[in-house]
Design a protein around this motif. Structure first.
Motif, PDB file in Angstrom:
ATOM      1  N   VAL A   1       1.106 -10.317   6.270  1.00 26.79           N
ATOM      2  CA  VAL A   1       0.839  -9.063   5.559  1.00 26.79           C
ATOM      3  C   VAL A   1       1.800  -7.977   6.037  1.00 26.79           C
ATOM      4  O   VAL A   1       2.325  -7.197   5.236  1.00 26.79           O
ATOM      5  CB  VAL A   1      -0.632  -8.624   5.743  1.00 26.79           C
ATOM      6  N   ALA A   2       2.059  -7.946   7.333  1.00 30.38           N
ATOM      7  CA  ALA A   2       2.986  -6.952   7.882  1.00 30.38           C
ATOM      8  C   ALA A   2       4.384  -7.125   7.303  1.00 30.38           C
ATOM      9  O   ALA A   2       5.056  -6.141   6.961  1.00 30.38           O
ATOM     10  CB  ALA A   2       3.028  -7.054   9.404  1.00 30.38           C
ATOM     11  N   ARG A   3       4.835  -8.374   7.156  1.00 33.17           N
ATOM     12  CA  ARG A   3       6.158  -8.622   6.550  1.00 33.17           C
ATOM     13  C   ARG A   3       6.183  -8.142   5.105  1.00 33.17           C
ATOM     14  O   ARG A   3       7.139  -7.512   4.661  1.00 33.17           O
ATOM     15  CB  ARG A   3       6.505 -10.110   6.623  1.00 33.17           C
ATOM     16  N   HIS A   4       5.114  -8.437   4.379  1.00 32.72           N
ATOM     17  CA  HIS A   4       5.034  -8.000   2.983  1.00 32.72           C
ATOM     18  C   HIS A   4       5.041  -6.470   2.897  1.00 32.72           C
ATOM     19  O   HIS A   4       5.696  -5.899   2.027  1.00 32.72           O
ATOM     20  CB  HIS A   4       3.782  -8.564   2.318  1.00 32.72           C
ATOM     21  N   GLN A   5       4.327  -5.812   3.799  1.00 28.91           N
ATOM     22  CA  GLN A   5       4.297  -4.351   3.813  1.00 28.91           C
ATOM     23  C   GLN A   5       5.690  -3.783   4.057  1.00 28.91           C
ATOM     24  O   GLN A   5       6.079  -2.798   3.430  1.00 28.91           O
ATOM     25  CB  GLN A   5       3.340  -3.848   4.893  1.00 28.91           C
TER      26      GLN A   5
ATOM     27  N   LYS B   1      10.448  -0.789   1.828  1.00 26.03           N
ATOM     28  CA  LYS B   1      11.868  -0.673   1.492  1.00 26.03           C
ATOM     29  C   LYS B   1      12.065  -0.236   0.041  1.00 26.03           C
ATOM     30  O   LYS B   1      13.037   0.420  -0.285  1.00 26.03           O
ATOM     31  CB  LYS B   1      12.580  -1.998   1.736  1.00 26.03           C
ATOM     32  N   ARG B   2      11.132  -0.602  -0.819  1.00 22.34           N
ATOM     33  CA  ARG B   2      11.218  -0.230  -2.243  1.00 22.34           C
ATOM     34  C   ARG B   2      10.814   1.218  -2.500  1.00 22.34           C
ATOM     35  O   ARG B   2      11.107   1.765  -3.546  1.00 22.34           O
ATOM     36  CB  ARG B   2      10.312  -1.139  -3.076  1.00 22.34           C
ATOM     37  N   GLY B   3      10.087   1.805  -1.567  1.00 22.33           N
ATOM     38  CA  GLY B   3       9.612   3.175  -1.757  1.00 22.33           C
ATOM     39  C   GLY B   3       8.225   3.198  -2.372  1.00 22.33           C
ATOM     40  O   GLY B   3       7.665   2.169  -2.752  1.00 22.33           O
ATOM     41  N   ASP B   4       7.672   4.394  -2.471  1.00 18.56           N
ATOM     42  CA  ASP B   4       6.325   4.556  -3.012  1.00 18.56           C
ATOM     43  C   ASP B   4       6.308   4.270  -4.509  1.00 18.56           C
ATOM     44  O   ASP B   4       7.167   4.762  -5.245  1.00 18.56           O
ATOM     45  CB  ASP B   4       5.814   5.975  -2.779  1.00 18.56           C
ATOM     46  N   PRO B   5       5.303   3.513  -4.967  1.00 22.27           N
ATOM     47  CA  PRO B   5       5.163   3.302  -6.405  1.00 22.27           C
ATOM     48  C   PRO B   5       4.818   4.630  -7.092  1.00 22.27           C
ATOM     49  O   PRO B   5       4.116   5.466  -6.507  1.00 22.27           O
ATOM     50  CB  PRO B   5       3.987   2.334  -6.525  1.00 22.27           C
ATOM     51  N   PRO B   6       5.281   4.839  -8.301  1.00 26.57           N
ATOM     52  CA  PRO B   6       4.991   6.098  -9.005  1.00 26.57           C
ATOM     53  C   PRO B   6       3.492   6.382  -9.138  1.00 26.57           C
ATOM     54  O   PRO B   6       3.078   7.535  -9.131  1.00 26.57           O
ATOM     55  CB  PRO B   6       5.624   5.903 -10.382  1.00 26.57           C
ATOM     56  N   ARG B   7       2.670   5.350  -9.214  1.00 29.84           N
ATOM     57  CA  ARG B   7       1.225   5.556  -9.383  1.00 29.84           C
ATOM     58  C   ARG B   7       0.608   6.271  -8.190  1.00 29.84           C
ATOM     59  O   ARG B   7      -0.436   6.892  -8.302  1.00 29.84           O
ATOM     60  CB  ARG B   7       0.515   4.234  -9.636  1.00 29.84           C
ATOM     61  N   TRP B   8       1.249   6.198  -7.023  1.00 30.32           N
ATOM     62  CA  TRP B   8       0.703   6.840  -5.840  1.00 30.32           C
ATOM     63  C   TRP B   8       0.751   8.349  -5.933  1.00 30.32           C
ATOM     64  O   TRP B   8      -0.025   9.038  -5.277  1.00 30.32           O
ATOM     65  CB  TRP B   8       1.448   6.393  -4.595  1.00 30.32           C
ATOM     66  N   SER B   9       1.645   8.876  -6.714  1.00 33.88           N
ATOM     67  CA  SER B   9       1.760  10.333  -6.820  1.00 33.88           C
ATOM     68  C   SER B   9       0.963  10.888  -7.994  1.00 33.88           C
ATOM     69  O   SER B   9       0.961  12.090  -8.228  1.00 33.88           O
ATOM     70  CB  SER B   9       3.231  10.750  -6.929  1.00 33.88           C
ATOM     71  N   LYS B  10       0.290  10.021  -8.732  1.00 30.76           N
ATOM     72  CA  LYS B  10      -0.546  10.463  -9.846  1.00 30.76           C
ATOM     73  C   LYS B  10      -1.991  10.572  -9.365  1.00 30.76           C
ATOM     74  O   LYS B  10      -2.580   9.584  -8.916  1.00 30.76           O
ATOM     75  CB  LYS B  10      -0.476   9.464 -11.002  1.00 30.76           C
TER      76      LYS B  10
END
Length: 116
Positions: free
Chosen positions: A26-30, A35-44
């Motif tokens: 899970v840590a590797r996946h995180q 690296k991809r950055g925050d998904p746009p849904r997180w700021s909605k």
């Protein structure tokens, strides 16, 4: 948020508040996700109460999973009490979910306690 406080208390009562309990895969996946950055849904923001409550339910469930994982890291003697405490905290949070939601929106009740 009060939910996070409840999760921290659950982990603290289990004696592992500062311990890393994330499984290695899970840590590797995180790390890949970070690296991809925050998904746009997180700021909605969740605009409806139903959406806010759904998010709180997910957060309570995630906090319970983390607390149960922390309990597994302990010895056998403390495990039973730790699991009971983690589940009790989750049940209490779920039963108070509407109050937690209201309190999280009322920022006027936030107090500075650092003494600065």
């Amino acid at each position: 948020m009060k939910l996070l406080i409840g999760a921290a208390l659950a982990l603290g009562l289990c004696g592992l508040a500062g311990a890393q309990v994330t499984p290695p895969d899970v840590a590797r996946h995180q790390q890949q996700e970070l690296k991809r950055g925050d998904p746009p849904r997180w700021s909605k923001p969740d605009r409806t109460q139903a959406a806010q409550l759904a998010t709180l339910r997910k957060e309570i469930s995630a906090a319970l999973r983390e607390a149960l994982e922390a309990c597994k890291q302990q010895g056998a003697g403390a495990n039973s009490a730790c699991v009971k405490e983690a589940r009790a905290t989750a049940r209490e949070d779920m039963s108070n979910i509407r109050e937690i939601n209201i309190a999280s929106r009322d920022l006027s009740k936030t107090y500075e306690t650092s003494g600065k």
